[in-house]
Design a protein around this motif. Structure first.
Motif, PDB file in Angstrom:
ATOM      1  N   LEU A  26     -40.860   1.753  -7.316  1.00 31.86           N
ATOM      2  CA  LEU A  26     -40.163   2.351  -6.179  1.00 31.86           C
ATOM      3  C   LEU A  26     -41.078   3.310  -5.419  1.00 31.86           C
ATOM      4  N   ARG A  27     -41.912   4.047  -6.140  1.00 32.46           N
ATOM      5  CA  ARG A  27     -42.863   4.950  -5.473  1.00 32.46           C
ATOM      6  C   ARG A  27     -43.860   4.155  -4.629  1.00 32.46           C
ATOM      7  N   VAL A  28     -44.305   3.022  -5.134  1.00 32.36           N
ATOM      8  CA  VAL A  28     -45.241   2.192  -4.382  1.00 32.36           C
ATOM      9  C   VAL A  28     -44.593   1.706  -3.089  1.00 32.36           C
ATOM     10  N   VAL A  29     -43.377   1.184  -3.178  1.00 29.35           N
ATOM     11  CA  VAL A  29     -42.678   0.697  -1.985  1.00 29.35           C
ATOM     12  C   VAL A  29     -42.463   1.842  -0.991  1.00 29.35           C
ATOM     13  N   ALA A  30     -42.155   3.025  -1.517  1.00 34.20           N
ATOM     14  CA  ALA A  30     -41.905   4.188  -0.655  1.00 34.20           C
ATOM     15  C   ALA A  30     -43.174   4.714  -0.005  1.00 34.20           C
ATOM     16  N   SER A  31     -44.336   4.378  -0.551  1.00 34.72           N
ATOM     17  CA  SER A  31     -45.583   4.954  -0.049  1.00 34.72           C
ATOM     18  C   SER A  31     -45.889   4.540   1.388  1.00 34.72           C
ATOM     19  N   ARG A  32     -45.289   3.469   1.877  1.00 36.53           N
ATOM     20  CA  ARG A  32     -45.483   3.038   3.266  1.00 36.53           C
ATOM     21  C   ARG A  32     -44.355   3.504   4.178  1.00 36.53           C
ATOM     22  N   GLY A  33     -43.483   4.340   3.667  1.00 34.01           N
ATOM     23  CA  GLY A  33     -42.402   4.846   4.495  1.00 34.01           C
ATOM     24  C   GLY A  33     -41.514   3.731   4.992  1.00 34.01           C
ATOM     25  N   ARG A  34     -41.286   3.694   6.307  1.00 36.16           N
ATOM     26  CA  ARG A  34     -40.385   2.696   6.896  1.00 36.16           C
ATOM     27  C   ARG A  34     -41.104   1.434   7.346  1.00 36.16           C
ATOM     28  N   ARG A  35     -42.382   1.324   7.036  1.00 33.81           N
ATOM     29  CA  ARG A  35     -43.143   0.140   7.460  1.00 33.81           C
ATOM     30  C   ARG A  35     -43.021  -1.015   6.485  1.00 33.81           C
ATOM     31  N   GLY A  36     -42.648  -0.727   5.240  1.00 35.31           N
ATOM     32  CA  GLY A  36     -42.474  -1.787   4.262  1.00 35.31           C
ATOM     33  C   GLY A  36     -43.787  -2.325   3.719  1.00 35.31           C
ATOM     34  N   MET A  37     -43.684  -3.124   2.647  1.00 37.38           N
ATOM     35  CA  MET A  37     -44.871  -3.696   2.004  1.00 37.38           C
ATOM     36  C   MET A  37     -44.585  -5.116   1.560  1.00 37.38           C
ATOM     37  N   ARG A  38     -45.575  -5.992   1.703  1.00 37.02           N
ATOM     38  CA  ARG A  38     -45.471  -7.351   1.168  1.00 37.02           C
ATOM     39  C   ARG A  38     -45.841  -7.330  -0.308  1.00 37.02           C
ATOM     40  N   ILE A  39     -45.470  -8.391  -1.002  1.00 35.68           N
ATOM     41  CA  ILE A  39     -45.627  -8.394  -2.462  1.00 35.68           C
ATOM     42  C   ILE A  39     -47.103  -8.306  -2.870  1.00 35.68           C
ATOM     43  N   GLY A  40     -47.999  -8.903  -2.076  1.00 37.83           N
ATOM     44  CA  GLY A  40     -49.422  -8.810  -2.407  1.00 37.83           C
ATOM     45  C   GLY A  40     -49.927  -7.378  -2.363  1.00 37.83           C
ATOM     46  N   GLU A  41     -49.461  -6.608  -1.359  1.00 39.55           N
ATOM     47  CA  GLU A  41     -49.841  -5.204  -1.240  1.00 39.55           C
ATOM     48  C   GLU A  41     -49.269  -4.390  -2.393  1.00 39.55           C
ATOM     49  N   ILE A  42     -48.035  -4.717  -2.766  1.00 38.51           N
ATOM     50  CA  ILE A  42     -47.393  -3.998  -3.879  1.00 38.51           C
ATOM     51  C   ILE A  42     -48.158  -4.239  -5.174  1.00 38.51           C
ATOM     52  N   ALA A  43     -48.553  -5.490  -5.409  1.00 38.24           N
ATOM     53  CA  ALA A  43     -49.304  -5.817  -6.627  1.00 38.24           C
ATOM     54  C   ALA A  43     -50.652  -5.101  -6.638  1.00 38.24           C
ATOM     55  N   ALA A  44     -51.347  -5.104  -5.496  1.00 35.10           N
ATOM     56  CA  ALA A  44     -52.659  -4.461  -5.429  1.00 35.10           C
ATOM     57  C   ALA A  44     -52.557  -2.957  -5.643  1.00 35.10           C
ATOM     58  N   THR A  45     -51.516  -2.332  -5.073  1.00 38.46           N
ATOM     59  CA  THR A  45     -51.361  -0.878  -5.192  1.00 38.46           C
ATOM     60  C   THR A  45     -50.906  -0.465  -6.585  1.00 38.46           C
ATOM     61  N   SER A  46     -49.998  -1.249  -7.167  1.00 41.29           N
ATOM     62  CA  SER A  46     -49.448  -0.901  -8.483  1.00 41.29           C
ATOM     63  C   SER A  46     -50.369  -1.272  -9.633  1.00 41.29           C
ATOM     64  N   GLY A  47     -51.250  -2.267  -9.401  1.00 36.90           N
ATOM     65  CA  GLY A  47     -52.118  -2.737 -10.474  1.00 36.90           C
ATOM     66  C   GLY A  47     -51.446  -3.720 -11.414  1.00 36.90           C
TER      67      GLY A  47
END
Length: 272
Positions: A26-47
């Motif tokens: 949830l913190r990863v998804v929230a890190s982009r604010g209202r712009r949202g994130m695609r699953i590839g970005e979420i995986a890369a950021t979360s590890g």
């Protein structure tokens, strides 16, 4: 056998890890604010592996904790979090408390004002006010989360903390800083040392080229928030910056007095 965990303790550990993983997602998804994130970005950021992210996000979507836009395939924080947030009672309603200060400073400087609140090792933008100067620093959306130190507000909070606590946060966030332009752990250590000496934080072209910001945290020694002023670099020369700092310090003292429930004497002591 000595050292062997019971089934109950093993279950508790596994359950705790699952909670930590969900909160981290949830913190990863929230890190982009209202712009949202695609699953590839979420995986890369979360590890985490993309397959693991997909399973977690699917369950979180069912529970209403995240929401997926069918057109863009981006994930956003979900409606249940908003509903739960309406019931939360924060210790300090900093956004409301600081709103007047933000707008007074925006009117005075004509630049962009931000309120950042500390959330663990991150700073969250919770309020802002836009001045009338026609050329603005790139606006930061409300809700954006960044590691403490990225941005003048988060940096000022590190400056106000005890040295050992600030160093522990810099070390823990070290791998995250490298995703932000010129930020490194060593760069932040130097910026913190300079901020302690000045009494406020200052960044110029560190996040976005051609823009800078000054910040001041509150209360002293145990910061819960910070106010920062962002502008194009040409508007943050030494003389004007010192004038802005004087006004910022006055407003911060008012906020600190309000948090402590006492009358403010900021104007009387602003040059102390």
């Amino acid at each position: 056998m000595a050292g062997r965990q019971s089934p109950q303790s093993e279950s508790t550990r596994t359950g705790t890890q699952s909670i930590e993983r969900v909160v981290g997602m949830l913190r990863v998804v929230a890190s982009r604010g209202r712009r949202g994130m695609r699953i590839g970005e979420i995986a890369a950021t979360s590890g985490l592996p993309q397959s693991t992210c997909a399973r977690m996000l699917a369950r979180l979507e069912i529970e209403g904790l995240v929401d997926r836009d069918a057109a863009t395939r981006k994930y956003f924080l979900g409606p249940l979090l908003h509903e739960l947030g309406l019931l939360a009672r924060p210790r300090y309603r900093l956004s409301e408390l600081c709103d007047g200060a933000l707008h007074r400073l925006a009117d005075l400087t004509q630049d962009t004002l931000y309120l950042s609140e500390r959330s663990g090792m991150e700073a969250v933008c919770t309020n802002r006010a836009l001045g009338d100067y026609p050329i603005k620093a790139m606006p930061l959306d409300i809700g954006i989360r960044r590691p403490l130190g990225v941005g003048a507000g988060g940096l000022s909070m590190l400056c106000a903390m005890p040295e050992a606590e600030a160093e522990a946060i810099i070390q823990a966030n070290g791998h995250r800083y490298e995703k932000f332009a010129s930020f490194t752990a060593d760069f932040l250590r130097d910026a913190v040392a300079q901020g302690r000496e000045r009494g406020y934080s200052f960044l110029d072209s560190a996040v976005t080229p051609g823009t800078g910001a000054i910040g001041m945290a509150f209360p002293k020694d145990n910061p819960v928030g910070a106010i920062s002023i962002a502008a194009i670099s040409g508007r943050l020369g030494p003389e004007r910056r010192e004038n802005m700092v004087r006004e910022l310090r006055s407003e911060v003292r008012r906020i600190e007095a309000a948090l402590l429930g006492r009358p403010s004497s900021a104007r009387a002591s602003e040059d102390d």
